[in-house]
Design a protein around this motif. Sequence first.
Motif, PDB file in Angstrom:
ATOM      1  N   LEU A 123      -9.473  -2.744   9.354  1.00  0.00           N
ATOM      2  CA  LEU A 123     -10.215  -3.656   8.493  1.00  0.00           C
ATOM      3  C   LEU A 123     -11.397  -3.009   7.774  1.00  0.00           C
ATOM      4  O   LEU A 123     -11.907  -3.558   6.800  1.00  0.00           O
ATOM      5  CB  LEU A 123     -10.685  -4.890   9.288  1.00  0.00           C
ATOM      6  N   PHE A 124     -11.832  -1.845   8.229  1.00  0.00           N
ATOM      7  CA  PHE A 124     -12.927  -1.172   7.524  1.00  0.00           C
ATOM      8  C   PHE A 124     -12.456  -0.497   6.240  1.00  0.00           C
ATOM      9  O   PHE A 124     -13.275  -0.064   5.429  1.00  0.00           O
ATOM     10  CB  PHE A 124     -13.615  -0.141   8.434  1.00  0.00           C
ATOM     11  N   GLN A 125     -11.139  -0.415   6.039  1.00  0.00           N
ATOM     12  CA  GLN A 125     -10.622   0.243   4.842  1.00  0.00           C
ATOM     13  C   GLN A 125     -10.792  -0.654   3.607  1.00  0.00           C
ATOM     14  O   GLN A 125     -10.812  -1.890   3.718  1.00  0.00           O
ATOM     15  CB  GLN A 125      -9.135   0.575   5.011  1.00  0.00           C
ATOM     16  N   PRO A 126     -10.854  -0.036   2.418  1.00  0.00           N
ATOM     17  CA  PRO A 126     -10.919  -0.824   1.183  1.00  0.00           C
ATOM     18  C   PRO A 126      -9.645  -1.648   0.990  1.00  0.00           C
ATOM     19  O   PRO A 126      -8.579  -1.310   1.517  1.00  0.00           O
ATOM     20  CB  PRO A 126     -11.047   0.248   0.089  1.00  0.00           C
ATOM     21  N   PHE A 127      -9.749  -2.702   0.211  1.00  0.00           N
ATOM     22  CA  PHE A 127      -8.616  -3.589  -0.040  1.00  0.00           C
ATOM     23  C   PHE A 127      -7.392  -2.829  -0.536  1.00  0.00           C
ATOM     24  O   PHE A 127      -6.271  -3.071  -0.077  1.00  0.00           O
ATOM     25  CB  PHE A 127      -9.009  -4.659  -1.073  1.00  0.00           C
ATOM     26  N   GLU A 128      -7.609  -1.909  -1.477  1.00  0.00           N
ATOM     27  CA  GLU A 128      -6.451  -1.229  -2.082  1.00  0.00           C
ATOM     28  C   GLU A 128      -5.716  -0.364  -1.061  1.00  0.00           C
ATOM     29  O   GLU A 128      -4.485  -0.229  -1.131  1.00  0.00           O
ATOM     30  CB  GLU A 128      -6.874  -0.392  -3.286  1.00  0.00           C
ATOM     31  N   GLN A 129      -6.437   0.227  -0.105  1.00  0.00           N
ATOM     32  CA  GLN A 129      -5.768   1.033   0.916  1.00  0.00           C
ATOM     33  C   GLN A 129      -4.963   0.161   1.874  1.00  0.00           C
ATOM     34  O   GLN A 129      -3.873   0.541   2.304  1.00  0.00           O
ATOM     35  CB  GLN A 129      -6.792   1.867   1.687  1.00  0.00           C
ATOM     36  N   ILE A 130      -5.484  -1.007   2.184  1.00  0.00           N
ATOM     37  CA  ILE A 130      -4.747  -1.919   3.058  1.00  0.00           C
ATOM     38  C   ILE A 130      -3.471  -2.391   2.361  1.00  0.00           C
ATOM     39  O   ILE A 130      -2.397  -2.417   2.964  1.00  0.00           O
ATOM     40  CB  ILE A 130      -5.636  -3.106   3.467  1.00  0.00           C
ATOM     41  N   GLU A 131      -3.588  -2.754   1.093  1.00  0.00           N
ATOM     42  CA  GLU A 131      -2.382  -3.192   0.384  1.00  0.00           C
ATOM     43  C   GLU A 131      -1.363  -2.060   0.284  1.00  0.00           C
ATOM     44  O   GLU A 131      -0.156  -2.289   0.369  1.00  0.00           O
ATOM     45  CB  GLU A 131      -2.718  -3.714  -1.006  1.00  0.00           C
ATOM     46  N   GLU A 132      -1.832  -0.835   0.111  1.00  0.00           N
ATOM     47  CA  GLU A 132      -0.917   0.307   0.055  1.00  0.00           C
ATOM     48  C   GLU A 132      -0.140   0.445   1.354  1.00  0.00           C
ATOM     49  O   GLU A 132       1.051   0.790   1.344  1.00  0.00           O
ATOM     50  CB  GLU A 132      -1.704   1.590  -0.236  1.00  0.00           C
ATOM     51  N   ALA A 133      -0.763   0.169   2.493  1.00  0.00           N
ATOM     52  CA  ALA A 133      -0.050   0.217   3.778  1.00  0.00           C
ATOM     53  C   ALA A 133       1.061  -0.812   3.815  1.00  0.00           C
ATOM     54  O   ALA A 133       2.173  -0.529   4.285  1.00  0.00           O
ATOM     55  CB  ALA A 133      -1.030  -0.010   4.932  1.00  0.00           C
TER      56      ALA A 133
END
Length: 354
Positions: free
Chosen positions: A8-18
């Motif tokens: 959850l500490f990651q930016p939104f775009e990195q989470i969506e990329e996962a």
Amino acid sequence: MLSFSFYLFQPFEQIEEAFRKAASFGARELFTSLHLLNGKELGEQEKLKWIGRLARRYGVGVVADATPAVLSHLPAGVGVTKALNEWGIIGLRLDDGFSWDETVQLSKQMKVVLNASTITEREIQELASRQIDWAGVDAWHNFYPRPETGLSGDTLMKQNRMLRQCGIASIGTFVAGNAQKRGPLNKGLPTLEDHREADPVSAYIELRETYKVGKVFVGDLSVSDDVLERMAWVRQGIIPIRYRPIVSARWLSLVETVHTNRRDAARDVIRSTESRRSIIWPKEALHPTEPAPRPTGSVTIDNERYGRYAGELQIALTDLPTDDNVNVIGKVVEEDIPLLRYIHGGRPFCLVRG
């Protein structure tokens, strides 16, 4: 199945990329942790709701590491299942602190993932005696951020054997990423210590082929594009082998394609079925070159001196002597030589430049 992790500490775009990568690989689960900040992640309500929308959009659920203390941070008056489902969390990987009864009760509401690295046969029997709902139960191993603390292969094999004997067939493990590592140590997040510095594709294949693990997650934040490209081959059942050519020719495109090891697999070499059956080599590819030794991992083509064997592409599985009838055209990269043992008779493989 290969999947990924996000935090959850990651930016939104990195989470969506996962989520996007997991969906592209056909995975239905992502891993995250809710106790890196002792449950304070659950205070990020808007971000969690957005993750829930991603889960529904991509058809990928989230399995979250959690403790009883973490669940105590859930909004008051909202049931565990309702709250977590809204955030796309379809299962909990139970860390220390859950009682037998709490574990059994959760299993009747959602997917429960047991700690495959620490659970014992006696504990599994205890859960069974309390009527745990085995239909939604997995067992996933830990990952180990600190160097020298990962599991040995023997331990992994022993635990997996015990789990299967107890009826738990869905087992998960982790491999380290090779791009962005997760802090604070940034030393990789593998299950096996041997995999801490290993290529993720090699680690994945070993976990699948040797340890018969069904689910493998990248514990770190990302892997390189090269890994994703090779994993796309693996998803098709093809083992990608990186090699470095020692000749420069346009016909190398015929080498860098999908081959199949002959079903009557040889002891000393991998033999491409297609190389004599369907590949039409240009004449220059079969002209004899300067004879050279063939150490393990050598990529060779039988030249015109070998008569009816001319054009056979091989990879040496052991050190072989110089042969005037054989042209050495490349060498498998050292890191991928262990993968050669998985190219059994009838197994497809491809050579890619590494």
